[in-house]
Motif scaffolding. Structure first.
Motif, mmCIF file in Angstrom:
data_model
loop_
_atom_site.group_PDB
_atom_site.id
_atom_site.type_symbol
_atom_site.label_atom_id
_atom_site.label_comp_id
_atom_site.label_asym_id
_atom_site.label_seq_id
_atom_site.Cartn_x
_atom_site.Cartn_y
_atom_site.Cartn_z
ATOM 1 N N THR A 57 0.823 -1.214 0.000
ATOM 2 C CA THR A 57 0.000 0.000 0.000
ATOM 3 C C THR A 57 0.858 1.265 0.000
ATOM 4 O O THR A 57 0.368 2.344 -0.299
ATOM 5 C CB THR A 57 -0.954 0.045 1.215
ATOM 6 N N MET A 58 2.131 1.122 0.339
ATOM 7 C CA MET A 58 3.045 2.260 0.404
ATOM 8 C C MET A 58 3.760 2.521 -0.914
ATOM 9 O O MET A 58 4.458 3.528 -1.053
ATOM 10 C CB MET A 58 4.089 2.016 1.491
ATOM 11 N N ILE A 59 3.591 1.645 -1.898
ATOM 12 C CA ILE A 59 4.321 1.766 -3.158
ATOM 13 C C ILE A 59 4.164 3.153 -3.784
ATOM 14 O O ILE A 59 5.166 3.796 -4.103
ATOM 15 C CB ILE A 59 3.942 0.641 -4.136
ATOM 16 N N PRO A 60 2.947 3.656 -3.980
ATOM 17 C CA PRO A 60 2.838 4.989 -4.614
ATOM 18 C C PRO A 60 3.584 6.083 -3.843
ATOM 19 O O PRO A 60 4.256 6.924 -4.441
ATOM 20 C CB PRO A 60 1.335 5.259 -4.640
ATOM 21 N N ARG A 61 3.488 6.064 -2.529
ATOM 22 C CA ARG A 61 4.164 7.100 -1.739
ATOM 23 C C ARG A 61 5.677 7.054 -1.949
ATOM 24 O O ARG A 61 6.326 8.081 -2.133
ATOM 25 C CB ARG A 61 3.833 6.917 -0.257
ATOM 26 N N TYR A 62 6.247 5.852 -1.948
ATOM 27 C CA TYR A 62 7.687 5.720 -2.142
ATOM 28 C C TYR A 62 8.087 6.093 -3.571
ATOM 29 O O TYR A 62 9.079 6.777 -3.786
ATOM 30 C CB TYR A 62 8.161 4.301 -1.802
ATOM 31 N N VAL A 63 7.327 5.627 -4.556
ATOM 32 C CA VAL A 63 7.643 5.923 -5.955
ATOM 33 C C VAL A 63 7.574 7.418 -6.212
ATOM 34 O O VAL A 63 8.492 8.006 -6.785
ATOM 35 C CB VAL A 63 6.699 5.163 -6.915
ATOM 36 N N TYR A 64 6.499 8.060 -5.780
ATOM 37 C CA TYR A 64 6.322 9.479 -6.070
ATOM 38 C C TYR A 64 7.251 10.382 -5.266
ATOM 39 O O TYR A 64 7.366 11.559 -5.563
ATOM 40 C CB TYR A 64 4.860 9.890 -5.891
ATOM 41 N N SER A 65 7.931 9.817 -4.286
ATOM 42 C CA SER A 65 8.879 10.633 -3.524
ATOM 43 C C SER A 65 10.309 10.512 -4.073
ATOM 44 O O SER A 65 11.198 11.220 -3.622
ATOM 45 C CB SER A 65 8.855 10.232 -2.051
ATOM 46 N N HIS A 66 10.520 9.642 -5.053
ATOM 47 C CA HIS A 66 11.860 9.470 -5.628
ATOM 48 C C HIS A 66 12.021 10.388 -6.839
ATOM 49 O O HIS A 66 11.187 10.375 -7.738
ATOM 50 C CB HIS A 66 12.081 8.011 -6.033
ATOM 51 N N PRO A 67 13.085 11.186 -6.906
ATOM 52 C CA PRO A 67 13.214 12.179 -7.978
ATOM 53 C C PRO A 67 13.242 11.602 -9.396
ATOM 54 O O PRO A 67 12.732 12.226 -10.320
ATOM 55 C CB PRO A 67 14.524 12.902 -7.665
ATOM 56 N N LYS A 68 13.791 10.416 -9.593
ATOM 57 C CA LYS A 68 13.877 9.858 -10.949
ATOM 58 C C LYS A 68 12.551 9.310 -11.452
ATOM 59 O O LYS A 68 12.325 9.230 -12.649
ATOM 60 C CB LYS A 68 14.921 8.737 -11.005
ATOM 61 N N ILE A 69 11.701 8.892 -10.565
ATOM 62 C CA ILE A 69 10.467 8.230 -11.003
ATOM 63 C C ILE A 69 9.201 8.896 -10.480
ATOM 64 O O ILE A 69 8.104 8.377 -10.648
ATOM 65 C CB ILE A 69 10.481 6.734 -10.608
ATOM 66 N N SER A 70 9.333 10.074 -9.925
ATOM 67 C CA SER A 70 8.177 10.747 -9.332
ATOM 68 C C SER A 70 7.129 11.165 -10.355
ATOM 69 O O SER A 70 5.986 11.420 -10.000
ATOM 70 C CB SER A 70 8.624 11.960 -8.518
ATOM 71 N N GLU A 71 7.498 11.238 -11.610
ATOM 72 C CA GLU A 71 6.561 11.641 -12.659
ATOM 73 C C GLU A 71 5.943 10.443 -13.384
ATOM 74 O O GLU A 71 5.374 10.596 -14.456
ATOM 75 C CB GLU A 71 7.266 12.548 -13.673
ATOM 76 N N ALA A 72 6.037 9.267 -12.811
ATOM 77 C CA ALA A 72 5.527 8.056 -13.466
ATOM 78 C C ALA A 72 4.036 8.172 -13.746
ATOM 79 O O ALA A 72 3.269 8.620 -12.904
ATOM 80 C CB ALA A 72 5.786 6.840 -12.587
#
Length: 131
Positions: A57-72
């Motif tokens: 359930t935390m995947i989106p929060r972690y992904v969107y907080s990473h600078p390289k992949i935050s715009e996925a």
């Protein structure tokens, strides 16, 4: 997924494993990202299987907080035992088309809502048999 699936996007692994477990992959592939679970997100007071489900359930929060992949645009969750044996680009083309249809539907029913701020989750079973 990278070679048989002809996938050239980013891979992100959300893990509580030691960093060295994925160090070789991250070094060889500039689009392989290890997202370490923060200590405050670890739950030692619950069953480990439930804790793993909680991490999902935390995947989106972690992904969107990473600078390289935050715009996925699309985040695909794959368990470690998933095997991709053929090109998966058509799958993502289907998802992109589905997202456009959903944005059009959203605009008709909720004209004040910005489609860019609305998330959708798609299960691959929804795509089976569609072309």
């Amino acid at each position: 997924v990278r070679h048989p699936g002809n996938f050239d996007g980013y891979f992100a692994v959300l893990t509580d494993a030691p960093s060295e477990r994925y160090a070789d992959l991250a070094e060889k592939d500039g689009k392989f990202i290890v997202l370490k679970i923060k200590e405050e997100d670890k739950r030692r007071d619950i069953d480990p299987l439930l804790a793993m489900k909680l991490f999902k359930t935390m995947i989106p929060r972690y992904v969107y907080s990473h600078p390289k992949i935050s715009e996925a645009d699309i985040i695909t969750y794959l368990d470690f035992d998933i095997i991709v044996a053929d090109d998966i680009k058509k799958t993502y083309e289907l998802l992109a088309a589905r997202k456009r249809l959903d944005a059009e539907r959203l605009a008709r029913h909720y004209p004040k809502e910005d489609p860019e701020t609305v998330s959708s989750i798609y299960f691959f079973s929804e795509l089976v048999g569609r072309s």
